[in-house]
Design an enzyme around this catalytic site. Structure first.
Site, mmCIF file in Angstrom:
data_model
loop_
_atom_site.group_PDB
_atom_site.id
_atom_site.type_symbol
_atom_site.label_atom_id
_atom_site.label_comp_id
_atom_site.label_asym_id
_atom_site.label_seq_id
_atom_site.Cartn_x
_atom_site.Cartn_y
_atom_site.Cartn_z
ATOM 1 N N GLY A 50 -10.766 25.865 -35.399
ATOM 2 C CA GLY A 50 -9.783 25.232 -34.520
ATOM 3 C C GLY A 50 -8.592 26.097 -34.145
ATOM 4 C CD GLU A 104 -5.207 23.716 -40.166
ATOM 5 O OE1 GLU A 104 -5.744 23.895 -39.049
ATOM 6 O OE2 GLU A 104 -5.756 23.057 -41.055
ATOM 7 C CG ASP A 105 -6.767 22.979 -35.604
ATOM 8 O OD1 ASP A 105 -6.316 22.660 -36.727
ATOM 9 O OD2 ASP A 105 -7.939 22.735 -35.266
ATOM 10 C CG ASP A 108 -5.293 13.465 -38.491
ATOM 11 O OD1 ASP A 108 -4.502 12.537 -38.609
ATOM 12 O OD2 ASP A 108 -6.459 13.298 -38.105
ATOM 13 C CE LYS A 136 -4.245 13.645 -34.141
ATOM 14 N NZ LYS A 136 -5.630 13.200 -34.444
ATOM 15 C CG PHE A 157 -10.336 12.846 -31.238
ATOM 16 C CD1 PHE A 157 -10.377 13.444 -32.490
ATOM 17 C CD2 PHE A 157 -11.181 13.319 -30.243
ATOM 18 C CE1 PHE A 157 -11.245 14.499 -32.750
ATOM 19 C CE2 PHE A 157 -12.060 14.375 -30.497
ATOM 20 C CZ PHE A 157 -12.089 14.962 -31.750
ATOM 21 C CG ASP A 164 -14.568 20.740 -32.763
ATOM 22 O OD1 ASP A 164 -13.542 20.708 -33.465
ATOM 23 O OD2 ASP A 164 -15.680 20.374 -33.181
ATOM 24 N NE ARG A 170 -14.846 24.888 -32.315
ATOM 25 C CZ ARG A 170 -14.275 24.197 -33.289
ATOM 26 N NH1 ARG A 170 -12.964 24.041 -33.323
ATOM 27 N NH2 ARG A 170 -14.996 23.670 -34.247
HETATM 28 P P1 5GP Z 1 -6.304 16.716 -41.845
HETATM 29 O O1 5GP Z 1 -6.987 17.351 -43.017
HETATM 30 O O2 5GP Z 1 -4.828 17.012 -41.759
HETATM 31 O O3 5GP Z 1 -6.590 15.241 -41.767
HETATM 32 O O4 5GP Z 1 -6.976 17.256 -40.544
HETATM 33 C C1 5GP Z 1 -6.955 18.549 -40.265
HETATM 34 C C2 5GP Z 1 -8.155 19.015 -39.458
HETATM 35 O O5 5GP Z 1 -8.865 17.953 -38.814
HETATM 36 C C3 5GP Z 1 -7.606 19.857 -38.358
HETATM 37 O O6 5GP Z 1 -7.462 21.197 -38.771
HETATM 38 C C4 5GP Z 1 -8.632 19.675 -37.273
HETATM 39 O O7 5GP Z 1 -9.664 20.607 -37.443
HETATM 40 C C5 5GP Z 1 -9.140 18.275 -37.476
HETATM 41 N N1 5GP Z 1 -8.432 17.322 -36.578
HETATM 42 C C6 5GP Z 1 -7.426 16.477 -36.892
HETATM 43 N N2 5GP Z 1 -7.027 15.760 -35.824
HETATM 44 C C7 5GP Z 1 -7.799 16.171 -34.796
HETATM 45 C C8 5GP Z 1 -7.870 15.812 -33.391
HETATM 46 O O8 5GP Z 1 -7.140 14.960 -32.850
HETATM 47 N N3 5GP Z 1 -8.806 16.466 -32.654
HETATM 48 C C9 5GP Z 1 -9.642 17.407 -33.180
HETATM 49 N N4 5GP Z 1 -10.501 17.976 -32.354
HETATM 50 N N5 5GP Z 1 -9.604 17.772 -34.482
HETATM 51 C C10 5GP Z 1 -8.690 17.161 -35.281
HETATM 52 MG MG MG Z 2 -8.115 23.023 -38.375
#
Ligand code: 5GP
Ligand code: MG
Length: 180
Positions: A50, A104-105, A108, A136, A157, A164, A170
């Site tokens: 990402g 990081e992208d 969440d 977020k 999302f 992706d 992507r």
């Molecule tokens: P977390 O572990 O903080 O819940 O989520 C982190 C990972 O989930 C991010 O690095 C990303 O790869 C994926 N992710 C979280 N939210 C989104 C979103 O809205 N869209 C996409 N495509 N990936 C997300």
């Molecule tokens: Mg990521």
């Protein structure tokens, strides 16, 4: 407004590339300010896949000597998190004693960065900071400090600019949101 179709879902433009670039300008300026007199060589840790586009844009704006290392983690299936973080590829270099900036992208739930902080501590990094293109805030419930956040978004999302939907989207240069 532009729409794209990926598999069964339609997405609409949400953050234009111009706005993404100016948010990256700002976050890069903060990092440059914090690291301008550093005597060590910090490591930028690209969290694949990402973060690839963000990493490319960020690193060309950084003005101190730095190195790049990658790791691949996965947690999403379709448009939802599985809640489990899998390490699909380990660290590509030794980080013992190094200061690391995690690139990081999106943050969440925060599960991924909790896992990353642990991996970095286990591998002997002397410090780890988090730099994320997107946050977020309504979903993030962890205590880990997010040192550099380029943009905050609602709990929707999104795809594009490296992010992706089951590996599609992507390559889009803008960020799109699910259009329901
Ligand atoms: P977390 O572990 O903080 O819940 O989520 C982190 C990972 O989930 C991010 O690095 C990303 O790869 C994926 N992710 C979280 N939210 C989104 C979103 O809205 N869209 C996409 N495509 N990936 C997300
Ligand atoms: Mg990521």
């Amino acid at each position: 407004m532009q729409r794209v179709k990926l598999y069964d879902k339609t997405f609409r433009t949400f953050i234009t590339n111009d706005r993404i670039m100016s948010a990256i300008d700002d976050v890069a300026a903060k990092i440059n300010d914090d690291f301008k007199d550093c005597e060590d060589i910090p490591v930028l840790l690209c969290v694949l896949n990402g973060s690839i586009m963000f990493m490319g844009e960020l690193m060309k704006r950084l003005s101190f000597n730095c190195q790049t290392v990658s790791i691949k983690l996965t947690s999403y299936e379709g448009t939802n998190t599985t809640g489990r973080v899998k390490q699909a590829m380990g660290l590509t270099a030794d980080l013992t004693g190094r200061r690391v900036i995690v690139v990081e992208d999106i943050v969440d739930s925060g599960n991924t960065i909790v896992e990353l902080k642990q991996i970095l501590a286990d591998h002997g990094a002397s410090e780890s900071r988090i730099c994320t293109l997107l946050l977020k805030p309504d979903a993030y419930k962890k205590d880990i400090v997010l040192d550099y956040v380029a943009m905050e978004i609602p709990n929707d999302f999104i795809v594009g600019f490296g992010l992706d939907y089951d590996e599609l989207g992507r390559n889009l240069k803008d960020i799109y949101v699910l259009d329901e």
